[in-house]
Write a protein that holds these residues in place. Structure first.
Motif, PDB file in Angstrom:
ATOM      1  N   ASN A   1      61.564 -47.246  -5.968  1.00  0.00           N
ATOM      2  CA  ASN A   1      62.163 -47.443  -7.297  1.00  0.00           C
ATOM      3  C   ASN A   1      61.755 -48.798  -7.876  1.00  0.00           C
ATOM      4  O   ASN A   1      61.583 -49.776  -7.142  1.00  0.00           O
ATOM      5  N   THR A   2      61.613 -48.840  -9.206  1.00  0.00           N
ATOM      6  CA  THR A   2      61.202 -50.076  -9.880  1.00  0.00           C
ATOM      7  C   THR A   2      62.323 -50.599 -10.769  1.00  0.00           C
ATOM      8  O   THR A   2      63.235 -49.860 -11.153  1.00  0.00           O
ATOM      9  N   GLU A   3      62.206 -51.867 -11.123  1.00  0.00           N
ATOM     10  CA  GLU A   3      63.200 -52.509 -11.986  1.00  0.00           C
ATOM     11  C   GLU A   3      63.254 -51.830 -13.357  1.00  0.00           C
ATOM     12  O   GLU A   3      64.334 -51.647 -13.928  1.00  0.00           O
ATOM     13  N   ASN A   4      62.098 -51.443 -13.877  1.00  0.00           N
ATOM     14  CA  ASN A   4      62.049 -50.770 -15.187  1.00  0.00           C
ATOM     15  C   ASN A   4      62.786 -49.435 -15.156  1.00  0.00           C
ATOM     16  O   ASN A   4      63.455 -49.056 -16.122  1.00  0.00           O
ATOM     17  N   GLU A   5      62.672 -48.708 -14.044  1.00  0.00           N
ATOM     18  CA  GLU A   5      63.392 -47.448 -13.901  1.00  0.00           C
ATOM     19  C   GLU A   5      64.899 -47.686 -13.950  1.00  0.00           C
ATOM     20  O   GLU A   5      65.642 -46.931 -14.585  1.00  0.00           O
ATOM     21  N   ILE A   6      65.341 -48.744 -13.276  1.00  0.00           N
ATOM     22  CA  ILE A   6      66.777 -49.047 -13.216  1.00  0.00           C
ATOM     23  C   ILE A   6      67.298 -49.463 -14.592  1.00  0.00           C
ATOM     24  O   ILE A   6      68.390 -49.061 -15.003  1.00  0.00           O
ATOM     25  N   LYS A   7      66.508 -50.255 -15.317  1.00  0.00           N
ATOM     26  CA  LYS A   7      66.907 -50.666 -16.673  1.00  0.00           C
ATOM     27  C   LYS A   7      67.031 -49.454 -17.592  1.00  0.00           C
ATOM     28  O   LYS A   7      67.972 -49.349 -18.380  1.00  0.00           O
ATOM     29  N   SER A   8      66.089 -48.538 -17.466  1.00  0.00           N
ATOM     30  CA  SER A   8      66.113 -47.314 -18.268  1.00  0.00           C
ATOM     31  C   SER A   8      67.351 -46.481 -17.938  1.00  0.00           C
ATOM     32  O   SER A   8      68.045 -45.983 -18.832  1.00  0.00           O
ATOM     33  N   PHE A   9      67.649 -46.366 -16.639  1.00  0.00           N
ATOM     34  CA  PHE A   9      68.829 -45.604 -16.207  1.00  0.00           C
ATOM     35  C   PHE A   9      70.111 -46.256 -16.716  1.00  0.00           C
ATOM     36  O   PHE A   9      71.014 -45.572 -17.225  1.00  0.00           O
ATOM     37  N   ALA A  10      70.205 -47.575 -16.581  1.00  0.00           N
ATOM     38  CA  ALA A  10      71.409 -48.310 -16.995  1.00  0.00           C
ATOM     39  C   ALA A  10      71.706 -48.080 -18.475  1.00  0.00           C
ATOM     40  O   ALA A  10      72.849 -47.844 -18.874  1.00  0.00           O
ATOM     41  N   GLU A  11      70.650 -48.128 -19.284  1.00  0.00           N
ATOM     42  CA  GLU A  11      70.812 -47.920 -20.726  1.00  0.00           C
ATOM     43  C   GLU A  11      71.313 -46.496 -21.009  1.00  0.00           C
ATOM     44  O   GLU A  11      72.216 -46.282 -21.815  1.00  0.00           O
ATOM     45  N   ASN A  12      70.741 -45.541 -20.302  1.00  0.00           N
ATOM     46  CA  ASN A  12      71.134 -44.146 -20.494  1.00  0.00           C
ATOM     47  C   ASN A  12      72.558 -43.903 -20.013  1.00  0.00           C
ATOM     48  O   ASN A  12      73.321 -43.162 -20.641  1.00  0.00           O
ATOM     49  N   LEU A  13      72.925 -44.545 -18.909  1.00  0.00           N
ATOM     50  CA  LEU A  13      74.273 -44.395 -18.349  1.00  0.00           C
ATOM     51  C   LEU A  13      75.324 -44.917 -19.333  1.00  0.00           C
ATOM     52  O   LEU A  13      76.359 -44.275 -19.556  1.00  0.00           O
ATOM     53  N   VAL A  14      75.053 -46.073 -19.907  1.00  0.00           N
ATOM     54  CA  VAL A  14      75.965 -46.666 -20.896  1.00  0.00           C
ATOM     55  C   VAL A  14      76.147 -45.725 -22.089  1.00  0.00           C
ATOM     56  O   VAL A  14      77.277 -45.438 -22.518  1.00  0.00           O
ATOM     57  N   ASN A  15      75.042 -45.219 -22.620  1.00  0.00           N
ATOM     58  CA  ASN A  15      75.098 -44.310 -23.764  1.00  0.00           C
ATOM     59  C   ASN A  15      75.915 -43.063 -23.432  1.00  0.00           C
ATOM     60  O   ASN A  15      76.715 -42.597 -24.246  1.00  0.00           O
ATOM     61  N   MET A  16      75.694 -42.541 -22.235  1.00  0.00           N
ATOM     62  CA  MET A  16      76.421 -41.343 -21.817  1.00  0.00           C
ATOM     63  C   MET A  16      77.934 -41.602 -21.712  1.00  0.00           C
ATOM     64  O   MET A  16      78.749 -40.803 -22.171  1.00  0.00           O
ATOM     65  N   CYS A  17      78.280 -42.738 -21.099  1.00  0.00           N
ATOM     66  CA  CYS A  17      79.708 -43.076 -20.945  1.00  0.00           C
ATOM     67  C   CYS A  17      80.390 -43.236 -22.305  1.00  0.00           C
ATOM     68  O   CYS A  17      81.524 -42.793 -22.487  1.00  0.00           O
ATOM     69  N   GLN A  18      79.704 -43.864 -23.231  1.00  0.00           N
ATOM     70  CA  GLN A  18      80.271 -44.036 -24.574  1.00  0.00           C
ATOM     71  C   GLN A  18      80.500 -42.682 -25.244  1.00  0.00           C
ATOM     72  O   GLN A  18      81.461 -42.498 -25.971  1.00  0.00           O
ATOM     73  N   ARG A  19      79.587 -41.754 -24.963  1.00  0.00           N
ATOM     74  CA  ARG A  19      79.661 -40.437 -25.588  1.00  0.00           C
ATOM     75  C   ARG A  19      80.720 -39.536 -24.946  1.00  0.00           C
ATOM     76  O   ARG A  19      81.413 -38.796 -25.633  1.00  0.00           O
ATOM     77  N   LEU A  20      80.839 -39.605 -23.606  1.00  0.00           N
ATOM     78  CA  LEU A  20      81.677 -38.645 -22.889  1.00  0.00           C
ATOM     79  C   LEU A  20      83.080 -39.127 -22.532  1.00  0.00           C
ATOM     80  O   LEU A  20      83.946 -38.311 -22.237  1.00  0.00           O
ATOM     81  N   SER A  21      83.287 -40.455 -22.512  1.00  0.00           N
ATOM     82  CA  SER A  21      84.617 -40.925 -22.095  1.00  0.00           C
ATOM     83  C   SER A  21      85.681 -40.482 -23.089  1.00  0.00           C
ATOM     84  O   SER A  21      85.452 -40.385 -24.278  1.00  0.00           O
TER      85      SER A  21
END
Length: 384
Positions: free
Chosen positions: A363-383
């Protein structure tokens, strides 16, 4: 442009190292002999098997003859548990384990309980660790086995193996460690930790699936799980998977070249990227387990408050991110995590609102940054 899917479920399995694939392919092409045959083809195959066995033995400070190749972690765990129970029932029928073990430990325990064995399940605290005093109290003369995992596969808690080994070595019990999640992530020395039996799996360390080994301390009395030929010093019948074993050796060699402390620091950095992103956008979450003390940082288990686990997994999957819930997803419904239930109680909202993110060395740092951004967006949408 094709989207690249990002794999963050390394606690379930890992992608094979390209060097491993190359080795397996080469062995399949050039070395098809049966390692038990006496002719040149067989001798060549035997050399490959023994070279890999030596590599694996050195990794945990064992003797070569103490390494038995198996089909993986589940078979190794079953062999250690049933083999000890059957061979030592004249000494006693008490076995100690924990409530957060892998199903390949817990299900054999259930079977043995039906056969009249006394199974003691130690509690864990909210960080996923046992209390050594509880183990001490339960260690009686009729205890024949203590089976405790090295690293928990859902929350990453590392068990105090050295301290457990110290307690068990002066008793009648054998000490078995399910090291499927620990192998490659933390250092294990079977001699220093007084470990009698230890299970591993190749596919958790960028090796092939359906292959592992059981370390069995020389001189132990353990019955065979399988009956057949005399392979693996009469301990595990069946023609050895020579290409797979060669690949396993290469996978472990690659791991041994790495500094495990640096690997853990890399994973800690990944955790921080994700948590910083959640904090920055004020997402309501908590860590399941702990990020401090005895813990392997390749696992990050998050309670995303107000976000249903199944919805989270589905949304992330649709966006190209592979993570998991607390337990395996079967036929569209999530089985409640027995680990989170043991840590927080059956009624905790965490059980229906948690995801497990697990990192690997590719795994790379860029992959983790991409995931983190997507996770935040998802939480904002679904919470809620």
């Amino acid at each position: 442009m094709t989207r690249k899917n990002i794999y963050l479920d390394n606690a379930a399995t890992t992608p094979m190292d390209p060097k491993v694939i190359e080795t397996i392919s080469s062995e399949m092409t050039n070395n098809f002999g049966n390692a038990s045959s006496q002719h040149a083809f067989g001798r060549k195959a035997r050399q490959v098997v023994e070279a890999a066995r030596h590599e694996l033995a050195e990794t945990i400070n064992a003797q070569d003859k103490e390494i038995i190749f198996t089909s993986g972690g589940s078979e190794s765990n079953n062999t250690a548990i049933f083999g000890t129970a059957r061979a030592r029932k004249n000494i006693g029928k008490k076995i100690i384990t924990t409530k957060i073990e892998h199903p390949s430990v817990l299900n054999p325990m259930k079977r043995l309980a039906k056969e009249g064995y006394e199974i003691v399940y130690l509690d864990v605290d909210k960080t996923g660790h046992i209390n050594l005093d509880d183990l001490k109290k339960e260690l009686t003369p009729d205890t024949i086995l203590v089976s405790i995992m090295a690293v928990n596969n859902e929350v990453g808690s590392i068990m105090p193996l050295k301290e457990i080994g110290e307690l068990v070595k002066d008793s009648n019990a054998y000490f078995h460690v399910d090291d499927v999640q620990g192998f490659g992530n933390i250092e294990i020395d079977v001699k220093e930790m007084n470990i009698d039996l230890l299970s591993t799996s190749a596919h958790k360390v960028n090796g092939p699936k359906f292959l592992g080994f059981l370390y069995e301390k020389d001189g132990l009395k353990v019955s065979n799980l399988l009956l057949g030929g005399e392979q693996e010093v009469k301990r595990r019948p069946g023609t050895e998977n020579v290409p797979g074993i060669a690949g396993f050796g290469v996978a472990v060699h690659e791991l041994n070249e790495m500094d495990k402390k640096q690997l853990q620091e890399k994973y800690q950095k990944f955790q921080k990227i994700i948590l910083d992103a959640l904090d920055q956008k004020q997402i309501d979450y908590e860590i399941n387990g702990s990020l401090e003390g005895k813990v392997s940082h390749h696992v990050l288990n998050l309670w995303l408050k107000g976000v249903n686990t199944y919805s989270a997994l589905t949304n992330l999957d649709l966006n190209g991110y592979a993570v998991s819930g607390g337990s395996a997803c079967t036929a569209g419904s999530l089985t409640p995590s027995h680990v989170l239930e043991a840590m927080y109680g059956e009624d905790s909202p965490r059980i229906a609102e948690s995801i497990r993110v697990s990192f690997g060395r590719f795994n790379t740092e860029n992959e983790i940054k991409s995931f983190a951004e997507n996770l935040v967006n998802m939480c904002q949408r679904l919470s809620k």
